[in-house]
Scaffold this motif. Structure first.
Motif, PDB file in Angstrom:
ATOM      1  N   ALA A 274     -42.815   9.631  20.368  1.00  0.00           N
ATOM      2  CA  ALA A 274     -44.249   9.745  20.119  1.00  0.00           C
ATOM      3  C   ALA A 274     -44.573  11.009  19.329  1.00  0.00           C
ATOM      4  CB  ALA A 274     -45.017   9.744  21.440  1.00  0.00           C
ATOM      5  N   VAL A 275     -43.798  12.056  19.550  1.00  0.00           N
ATOM      6  CA  VAL A 275     -44.061  13.332  18.896  1.00  0.00           C
ATOM      7  C   VAL A 275     -43.336  13.444  17.552  1.00  0.00           C
ATOM      8  CG1 VAL A 275     -43.846  15.833  19.133  1.00  0.00           C
ATOM      9  CG2 VAL A 275     -44.443  14.453  21.112  1.00  0.00           C
ATOM     10  N   LEU A 276     -42.114  12.932  17.492  1.00  0.00           N
ATOM     11  CA  LEU A 276     -41.284  13.109  16.302  1.00  0.00           C
ATOM     12  C   LEU A 276     -40.919  11.810  15.598  1.00  0.00           C
ATOM     13  CD1 LEU A 276     -38.771  15.653  17.860  1.00  0.00           C
ATOM     14  CD2 LEU A 276     -40.719  16.176  16.401  1.00  0.00           C
ATOM     15  N   GLY A 277     -41.450  10.697  16.056  1.00  0.00           N
ATOM     16  CA  GLY A 277     -41.041   9.382  15.571  1.00  0.00           C
ATOM     17  C   GLY A 277     -41.520   9.014  14.186  1.00  0.00           C
ATOM     18  N   SER A 278     -41.244   7.780  13.831  1.00  0.00           N
ATOM     19  CA  SER A 278     -41.514   7.298  12.477  1.00  0.00           C
ATOM     20  C   SER A 278     -43.002   7.210  12.150  1.00  0.00           C
ATOM     21  CB  SER A 278     -40.866   5.928  12.282  1.00  0.00           C
ATOM     22  OG  SER A 278     -41.410   5.000  13.208  1.00  0.00           O
TER      23      SER A 278
ATOM     24  N   THR B  63     -40.753  12.678  10.005  1.00  0.00           N
ATOM     25  CA  THR B  63     -39.635  11.970   9.364  1.00  0.00           C
ATOM     26  C   THR B  63     -39.414  12.480   7.944  1.00  0.00           C
ATOM     27  OG1 THR B  63     -41.136  10.168   8.757  1.00  0.00           O
ATOM     28  CG2 THR B  63     -39.835   9.871  10.737  1.00  0.00           C
ATOM     29  N   HIS B  64     -40.473  12.850   7.252  1.00  0.00           N
ATOM     30  CA  HIS B  64     -40.350  13.405   5.897  1.00  0.00           C
ATOM     31  C   HIS B  64     -39.681  14.781   5.943  1.00  0.00           C
ATOM     32  CE1 HIS B  64     -42.774  10.119   4.461  1.00  0.00           C
ATOM     33  NE2 HIS B  64     -43.724  10.444   5.317  1.00  0.00           N
ATOM     34  N   VAL B  65     -40.076  15.579   6.920  1.00  0.00           N
ATOM     35  CA  VAL B  65     -39.473  16.907   7.078  1.00  0.00           C
ATOM     36  C   VAL B  65     -37.978  16.764   7.346  1.00  0.00           C
ATOM     37  CG1 VAL B  65     -39.457  19.000   8.498  1.00  0.00           C
ATOM     38  CG2 VAL B  65     -41.635  17.920   7.896  1.00  0.00           C
ATOM     39  N   PHE B  66     -37.611  15.859   8.250  1.00  0.00           N
ATOM     40  CA  PHE B  66     -36.207  15.673   8.587  1.00  0.00           C
ATOM     41  C   PHE B  66     -35.413  15.135   7.400  1.00  0.00           C
ATOM     42  CE2 PHE B  66     -37.883  15.050  13.106  1.00  0.00           C
ATOM     43  CZ  PHE B  66     -37.775  16.407  13.375  1.00  0.00           C
TER      44      PHE B  66
END
Length: 65
Positions: free
Chosen positions: A31-35, A40-43
């Motif tokens: 929920a915090v880091l998902g798609s 996702t762009h940062v990663f």
């Protein structure tokens, strides 16, 4: 203070304290880091940089206020 069941509930819990409606909703990493987030762009950028400069050549520093 939330009711005891809210403290360990894996699901959303609502309770009323006086005139205030309180809600506990657990967060997941997805929920915090998902798609659905911009992370996702940062990663993807970090992964590209690591491919170019190596894993030890990339660092992400994040500050929240």
């Amino acid at each position: 203070m939330p009711p005891v069941e809210a403290r360990s509930s894996p699901e959303r819990v609502e309770w009323i304290t006086g005139d205030l409606v309180c809600v506990y909703e657990p967060l997941t990493a997805g929920a915090v880091l998902g798609s659905e987030t911009h992370w996702t762009h940062v990663f993807a950028v970090i992964e590209a940089l690591a491919g170019r400069f190596g894993d030890d050549g990339v660092r992400l520093v994040v500050a929240f206020d």
